[in-house]
Design a protein around this motif. Structure first.
Motif, PDB file in Angstrom:
ATOM      1  N   LYS A 105      45.024  40.909  47.863  1.00 10.84           N
ATOM      2  CA  LYS A 105      43.616  41.345  47.340  1.00 10.84           C
ATOM      3  C   LYS A 105      43.402  40.366  45.663  1.00 10.84           C
ATOM      4  O   LYS A 105      44.501  40.269  45.202  1.00 10.84           O
ATOM      5  N   LEU A 106      41.672  40.546  45.742  1.00 11.82           N
ATOM      6  CA  LEU A 106      42.152  39.769  44.471  1.00 11.82           C
ATOM      7  C   LEU A 106      42.049  40.675  42.677  1.00 11.82           C
ATOM      8  O   LEU A 106      41.863  42.099  43.321  1.00 11.82           O
ATOM      9  N   ASP A 107      43.053  39.910  41.913  1.00  7.07           N
ATOM     10  CA  ASP A 107      43.083  41.367  41.347  1.00  7.07           C
ATOM     11  C   ASP A 107      43.522  40.806  39.891  1.00  7.07           C
ATOM     12  O   ASP A 107      43.653  39.514  39.610  1.00  7.07           O
ATOM     13  N   ILE A 108      42.772  41.893  39.667  1.00  6.49           N
ATOM     14  CA  ILE A 108      42.423  41.333  37.206  1.00  6.49           C
ATOM     15  C   ILE A 108      43.510  42.598  36.863  1.00  6.49           C
ATOM     16  O   ILE A 108      43.182  43.870  36.797  1.00  6.49           O
ATOM     17  N   ARG A 109      44.295  41.659  35.768  1.00 10.30           N
ATOM     18  CA  ARG A 109      45.171  42.777  34.638  1.00 10.30           C
ATOM     19  C   ARG A 109      45.677  42.121  33.981  1.00 10.30           C
ATOM     20  O   ARG A 109      45.702  40.531  33.811  1.00 10.30           O
ATOM     21  N   THR A 112      42.051  46.106  41.405  1.00 10.58           N
ATOM     22  CA  THR A 112      42.312  45.711  42.695  1.00 10.58           C
ATOM     23  C   THR A 112      41.603  45.688  43.213  1.00 10.58           C
ATOM     24  O   THR A 112      40.758  46.572  43.757  1.00 10.58           O
ATOM     25  N   LEU A 113      40.676  43.861  43.906  1.00  7.55           N
ATOM     26  CA  LEU A 113      39.441  44.664  45.043  1.00  7.55           C
ATOM     27  C   LEU A 113      39.473  44.075  45.890  1.00  7.55           C
ATOM     28  O   LEU A 113      40.159  42.630  46.763  1.00  7.55           O
ATOM     29  N   THR A 114      38.958  44.599  47.174  1.00  4.65           N
ATOM     30  CA  THR A 114      38.700  43.985  48.387  1.00  4.65           C
ATOM     31  C   THR A 114      38.143  42.345  48.682  1.00  4.65           C
ATOM     32  O   THR A 114      37.230  42.453  47.261  1.00  4.65           O
ATOM     33  N   GLU A 115      38.350  41.739  49.710  1.00  4.18           N
ATOM     34  CA  GLU A 115      37.462  40.490  49.151  1.00  4.18           C
ATOM     35  C   GLU A 115      35.838  41.419  49.852  1.00  4.18           C
ATOM     36  O   GLU A 115      35.484  40.305  48.533  1.00  4.18           O
ATOM     37  N   ASP A 116      34.670  41.790  50.241  1.00  6.82           N
ATOM     38  CA  ASP A 116      33.842  42.437  49.691  1.00  6.82           C
ATOM     39  C   ASP A 116      33.113  42.776  48.375  1.00  6.82           C
ATOM     40  O   ASP A 116      32.777  42.161  47.790  1.00  6.82           O
ATOM     41  N   GLU A 117      34.477  43.909  47.810  1.00  2.94           N
ATOM     42  CA  GLU A 117      34.367  44.144  46.728  1.00  2.94           C
ATOM     43  C   GLU A 117      34.339  42.660  45.862  1.00  2.94           C
ATOM     44  O   GLU A 117      33.270  42.178  44.330  1.00  2.94           O
ATOM     45  N   GLY A 118      35.140  41.871  46.161  1.00  3.31           N
ATOM     46  CA  GLY A 118      35.095  40.997  44.951  1.00  3.31           C
ATOM     47  C   GLY A 118      34.235  39.559  45.275  1.00  3.31           C
ATOM     48  O   GLY A 118      33.242  38.990  44.264  1.00  3.31           O
ATOM     49  N   ARG A 119      32.913  39.448  46.185  1.00  2.00           N
ATOM     50  CA  ARG A 119      31.696  38.795  46.515  1.00  2.00           C
ATOM     51  C   ARG A 119      30.874  39.090  45.930  1.00  2.00           C
ATOM     52  O   ARG A 119      29.899  39.221  45.168  1.00  2.00           O
ATOM     53  N   ASN A 120      31.048  41.180  46.107  1.00  2.00           N
ATOM     54  CA  ASN A 120      30.004  41.978  44.939  1.00  2.00           C
ATOM     55  C   ASN A 120      29.900  41.997  44.014  1.00  2.00           C
ATOM     56  O   ASN A 120      28.336  41.324  42.959  1.00  2.00           O
TER      57      ASN A 120
END
Length: 79
Positions: free
Chosen positions: A37-41, A55-63
């Motif tokens: 998953k997309l992760d920023i830290r 940590t973001l799912t694909e949909d959350e990353g797109r949003n």
């Protein structure tokens, strides 16, 4: 307590660095062998340790991407 494992499957970008050498990064990470998953830290220089992050799912990353584009476009219109 169960050990938490992380594997950076695709590094994306270093967003910044603090005075102690930790870098804030955007990566795709597999936690405990699950789908990445997309992760920023923040990460220790050798990726031995990490700080709190998101940590973001694909949909959350797109949003998030759409929100950042909208915010950037709105700021450009104000100039």
């Amino acid at each position: 307590m169960k050990d938490i494992t992380s594997t950076i499957t695709k590094p994306l970008a270093v967003l910044g660095e603090n005075g102690k050498g930790y870098t804030k990064e955007a990566n795709f990470i597999s936690w405990n062998g699950n789908a990445a998953k997309l992760d920023i830290r923040e990460w220790h220089p050798n990726h031995e340790r990490c700080g709190k992050g998101i940590t973001l799912t694909e949909d959350e990353g797109r949003n998030l991407y759409a929100c950042l584009l909208y915010t950037s476009d709105a700021a450009d219109e104000e100039d």
